[in-house]
Scaffold this motif. Structure first.
Motif, PDB file in Angstrom:
ATOM      1  N   THR A  65       0.829  -1.202   0.000  1.00 45.62           N
ATOM      2  CA  THR A  65       0.000   0.000   0.000  1.00 45.62           C
ATOM      3  C   THR A  65       0.865   1.254   0.000  1.00 45.62           C
ATOM      4  O   THR A  65       0.582   2.225  -0.707  1.00 45.62           O
ATOM      5  N   ARG A  66       1.931   1.232   0.773  1.00 47.14           N
ATOM      6  CA  ARG A  66       2.826   2.383   0.826  1.00 47.14           C
ATOM      7  C   ARG A  66       3.494   2.607  -0.532  1.00 47.14           C
ATOM      8  O   ARG A  66       3.618   3.739  -0.996  1.00 47.14           O
ATOM      9  N   GLU A  67       3.938   1.532  -1.139  1.00 41.72           N
ATOM     10  CA  GLU A  67       4.550   1.663  -2.457  1.00 41.72           C
ATOM     11  C   GLU A  67       3.540   2.155  -3.486  1.00 41.72           C
ATOM     12  O   GLU A  67       3.901   2.922  -4.396  1.00 41.72           O
ATOM     13  N   GLN A  68       2.284   1.726  -3.325  1.00 45.53           N
ATOM     14  CA  GLN A  68       1.250   2.190  -4.265  1.00 45.53           C
ATOM     15  C   GLN A  68       1.046   3.698  -4.144  1.00 45.53           C
ATOM     16  O   GLN A  68       0.957   4.409  -5.149  1.00 45.53           O
ATOM     17  N   VAL A  69       0.966   4.192  -2.910  1.00 49.61           N
ATOM     18  CA  VAL A  69       0.795   5.628  -2.711  1.00 49.61           C
ATOM     19  C   VAL A  69       1.992   6.384  -3.266  1.00 49.61           C
ATOM     20  O   VAL A  69       1.846   7.388  -3.983  1.00 49.61           O
ATOM     21  N   ALA A  70       3.218   5.899  -2.966  1.00 43.06           N
ATOM     22  CA  ALA A  70       4.420   6.579  -3.437  1.00 43.06           C
ATOM     23  C   ALA A  70       4.469   6.619  -4.963  1.00 43.06           C
ATOM     24  O   ALA A  70       4.741   7.671  -5.567  1.00 43.06           O
ATOM     25  N   ASP A 102       4.042   9.684  -9.777  1.00 44.82           N
ATOM     26  CA  ASP A 102       3.627   9.687 -11.187  1.00 44.82           C
ATOM     27  C   ASP A 102       2.767  10.906 -11.497  1.00 44.82           C
ATOM     28  O   ASP A 102       2.901  11.532 -12.558  1.00 44.82           O
ATOM     29  N   PHE A 103       1.898  11.237 -10.547  1.00 44.37           N
ATOM     30  CA  PHE A 103       1.030  12.392 -10.751  1.00 44.37           C
ATOM     31  C   PHE A 103       1.853  13.685 -10.829  1.00 44.37           C
ATOM     32  O   PHE A 103       1.640  14.518 -11.719  1.00 44.37           O
ATOM     33  N   ASP A 160       4.799  17.871 -14.541  1.00 47.50           N
ATOM     34  CA  ASP A 160       6.111  18.513 -14.676  1.00 47.50           C
ATOM     35  C   ASP A 160       6.537  19.217 -13.392  1.00 47.50           C
ATOM     36  O   ASP A 160       7.318  20.177 -13.422  1.00 47.50           O
ATOM     37  N   ASN A 161       6.076  18.725 -12.286  1.00 44.21           N
ATOM     38  CA  ASN A 161       6.437  19.299 -10.994  1.00 44.21           C
ATOM     39  C   ASN A 161       7.542  18.427 -10.372  1.00 44.21           C
ATOM     40  O   ASN A 161       7.343  17.747  -9.369  1.00 44.21           O
ATOM     41  N   PHE A 162       8.740  18.472 -10.990  1.00 39.25           N
ATOM     42  CA  PHE A 162       9.816  17.585 -10.556  1.00 39.25           C
ATOM     43  C   PHE A 162      10.418  18.041  -9.217  1.00 39.25           C
ATOM     44  O   PHE A 162      10.856  17.212  -8.436  1.00 39.25           O
TER      45      PHE A 162
END
Length: 791
Positions: free
Chosen positions: A260-265, A270-271, A276-278
């Motif tokens: 679940t944590r990896e999914q949120v991260a 990705d979002f 383009d908010n690097f």
């Protein structure tokens, strides 16, 4: 009604009373709903009827006896807009099943011409014209409220089959709620029994294995519901793009699975990348990825592909977790291409531990980039110097710092003791910071001699002259003077080979210090120094050099003719101790009445004034001659009187000192160190024996003295005592004291012994007859031959 209930009845009786009250309430409920009750433990009772929800707390007054008086206190009470058909605790909140009757169509409420009973009965009703209208109900909703009536969640149960035809009385809410789980509801009560301030409870408020189950019962089916845990909530938040809230949940809920944590991260990053908010994405990575090394490496590669590693560099971890070496090297090498990124590369090389990457490989890449067009930036050169330091190649790092004129080069040189390796580049330090460089050279002038520094400075001066830059050449010449001046103050002999050059430098840059240099130094050529002083018109320095060369007359001519300084001339003549110079001085002074008068004012204390007065030519007009004559005669008398007084004092002192010397030498030595020796029957030489003792003229033989405590160098002198041979003075013990020096091989030891005659005067008739009764038993010392005895 419940606010007024109090009795000593048992819990069963209280429940029965509540049931009777429910019947009464049901009888007065026009919608046909019954009172809903739910016991949470022994003390909390949840009640719902019509559109009202109440929570009561059972309290016991007095002692804890069974028959003690019990009371019911309503702690929560609020109204809803819907009909309550079931309720149960939901952790620290309240789960309520409500029914929403509505007409067929878009209107959620029945029209005014329909009766409420018809609207909730599911049947038909007639309007004013007598036309029949079919009613349909909305689906029931399961809502979560806090005790402060804050609606936390609401779910419409559209999946219930035939909900359009069901009345409110046809629904029910049942709960499987374990006692341990019920304890969470107690947090809503403070010590007085009133509702405590509310707040959002944890997403998972039950213990593992004790998950509560809720059953929504309808005429055709039973819906089983379970409370959503953190994973469910996170999934819902991600589906609705509420990434920040999802991040807060995974940070606060430690029970969530790693997936679940990896999914949120992953979805959050990705979002942000898609927007383009690097920069924000990189800043959030420590919160999102934490110690997940695999995901860190994955995002390093992704940012590298998108050429966005500069945004990620400040946030990449170097420990906990530590990534593979290839990840760090990929990031470092990525900053070589763009000149603007070289400063970031420098910061990373300084901050990162050296085991994270290969310094040798990176050095080769950096040098290759420096040689390429546009690669020799200041930051990249510093990176190369930093990498050389890591590899222990301090001389190469020093060359870069000197090229860049870095002020930190001085600390670097002192830290790694690099000053001796500078050689011809030592002059570059002076161009960075002359004062600090000079101080550094003075501190280590024995390691970097003047023979190294001076040629280096002269080479820079010549380079400037060859380039036609005379001002720069003059700067280097002044730096050379400053260095040699400080070196002379530090050690006059350290720069002796350059004292000839230093005379010229002092004459140009510090003429006021040249005289002190000429007086102190012995390593310059007098002829060359005289020439320099003549070229620059330094008369006093010429006078000193001429006097040092022995050409006192020329020096005196300069003083009189160029300086017209009679006091200096008198001082010069007095220092030379040449009586002929007085005659020359008088002759030179008589050429001018002004000089003659000034000489009359100053010469009276040094020579007979008649020597000057007799040579004054007739007709010379000397201003103030009468007063000057009186003054010169008075000065001469004063000087004469002073000399006579000094001679008298000197004579008296000599007489007193001679008397004191005579008084001292006619007495024996005040103290001595002696060691008795055992006479040998076969030879006149004394044998070793006894111990060293201290003898004093007033106390006689004293304490024993250890040999290492004797005065003078140990092992080079010894005192010996032996009996005097012969019949003289046999009534008194006579001994000889000798100082024996180590004899060379084959030499006669006795011949190197200087003897002192020691006579001990004992108490007795002989001593008393000689008037020695008042004296202690002391030996008297008589010089027999040449004696050398330390006091």
């Amino acid at each position: 009604m419940l606010n007024s209930i109090h009795s000593g009845c048992s819990r069963k009786e209280l429940v029965r009373a509540c049931a009777d009250m429910s019947c009464c309430l049901h009888g007065s409920n026009a919608e046909g709903t019954s009172c809903q009750l739910f016991w949470d433990g022994e003390q909390i009772l949840y009640m719902g009827w019509h559109q009202t929800i109440k929570v009561a707390r059972m309290r016991r007054k007095g002692t804890a006896d069974v028959d003690a008086l019990r009371t019911v206190e309503v702690v929560v009470s609020f109204q809803l807009d819907n009909l309550v058909v079931g309720l149960a605790p939901f952790g620290a909140d309240i789960a309520v099943l409500v029914h929403n009757p509505a007409l067929n169509g878009s209107s959620p409420r029945p029209p005014n011409n329909l009766t409420a009973a018809a609207a909730l009965s599911g049947g038909t009703a007639s309007d004013a014209t007598g036309v029949s209208t079919e009613l349909q109900h909305e689906p029931p909703e399961l809502k979560i409220f806090t005790w402060a009536r804050e609606e936390v969640a609401a779910d419409a149960l559209f999946f219930i089959t035939g909900y359009e035809d069901f009345e409110a009385s046809e629904y029910a809410l049942a709960t499987c709620y374990l006692p341990r789980t019920r304890a969470s509801s107690q947090v809503r009560l403070n010590g007085s029994g009133a509702a405590a301030p509310t707040g959002r409870q944890a997403t998972k408020w039950w213990a593992d294995g004790e998950e509560p189950i809720y059953y929504v019962v309808s005429p055709k089916e039973i819906i089983v519901g379970r409370p959503r845990d953190g994973g469910d909530r996170v999934t819902w938040l991600l589906e609705h793009s509420r990434y920040e809230q999802a991040l807060n949940i995974i940070e606060s809920d430690v029970t969530l699975a790693q997936a679940t944590r990896e999914q949120v991260a992953g979805q959050y990053l990705d979002f942000l990348v898609s927007q383009d908010n690097f920069t924000e994405a990189a800043a959030l990575m420590p919160r999102l990825l934490k110690d997940n090394a695999a995901m860190w490496e994955q995002w390093v590669y992704m940012f590298a592909q998108m050429q966005r590693l500069p945004a990620m560099a400040p946030h990449i971890p170097i420990e906990h977790p530590t990534l593979r070496q290839t990840a760090y090297e990929m990031m470092l090498h990525a900053f070589l291409l763009n000149r603007a990124d070289h400063s970031i590369l420098l910061a990373l090389v300084k901050d990162w531990p050296t085991h994270l990457y290969s310094a040798t490989t990176l050095t080769e890449a950096v040098l290759h980039r420096i040689r390429a067009p546009g690669g020799d930036t200041e930051a990249l050169l510093q990176v190369a110097a930093q990498l050389y330091q890591i590899q222990g190649r301090y001389d190469l790092a020093l060359a870069i710092y000197l090229r860049q004129q870095q002020p930190a080069v001085f600390d670097f040189i002192q830290e790694h003791h690099l000053l001796p390796v500078l050689h011809e580049r030592v002059a570059q330090l002076l161009s960075i910071d002359e004062e600090r460089a000079t101080q550094l050279l003075m501190d280590q002038y024995d390691e970097v001699p003047a023979s190294t520094v001076v040629p280096s400075i002269q080479a820079e001066q010549q380079r400037a002259l060859d380039a036609g830059d005379t001002s720069e050449a003059e700067v280097w010449r002044h730096r050379l003077h400053h260095y040699l001046d400080q070196l002379f103050l530090k050690d006059q002999t350290a720069g002796a080979d350059y004292h000839v050059l230093q005379v010229e430098l002092y004459a140009d840059y510090a003429p006021g210090q040249l005289m002190a240099f000429l007086v102190s130094s012995q390593w310059y050529r007098l002829e060359g120094a005289l020439q320099v002083c003549e070229q620059r018109g330094l008369v006093r320095e010429q006078v000193f050099i001429l006097g040092r060369m022995g050409n006192a007359s020329d020096a005196l001519h300069l003083i009189i003719q160029r300086l017209a300084d009679i006091p200096q001339a008198i001082e010069f003549v007095q220092m030379q101790r040449d009586d002929q110079l007085w005659e020359l001085l008088i002759s030179l002074a008589l050429e001018s009445p002004a000089l003659t008068g000034e000489l009359m004012d100053n010469i009276g204390g040094y020579v007979n004034p008649l020597r000057l007065l007799q040579r004054i030519p007739d007709g010379m007009s000397v201003e103030g001659l009468r007063d000057r004559l009186v003054h010169i005669i008075a000065d001469f008398r004063t000087q004469t009187s002073l000399r006579e007084g000094c001679n008298t004092i000197l004579h008296t002192d000599c007489l007193l000192l001679a008397q004191r010397l005579y008084h001292e030498v006619r007495h024996a030595l005040s103290h001595l160190y002696v060691k008795p020796c055992i006479p040998s029957a076969s030879t006149s030489q004394a044998e070793a024996g006894g111990q060293w003792q201290h003898w004093h003229a007033g106390a006689g033989l004293g304490a024993v003295v250890d040999q290492q405590d004797l005065p003078g160098p140990q092992g080079t002198k010894q005192l010996h005592l032996r009996r005097k041979e012969g019949p003289d003075d046999e009534d008194l013990e006579t001994v000889w004291v000798g100082i024996e020096y180590p004899a060379a091989a084959g030499s006669d030891v006795a011949s190197q012994t200087s003897n002192l005659k020691f006579r001990e005067q004992r108490h007795g008739k002989t001593a008393r007859q000689k008037g020695m009764d008042s004296q202690p038993s002391l030996p008297s010392l008589v010089v027999a031959d040449t004696a050398i005895l330390p006091d």
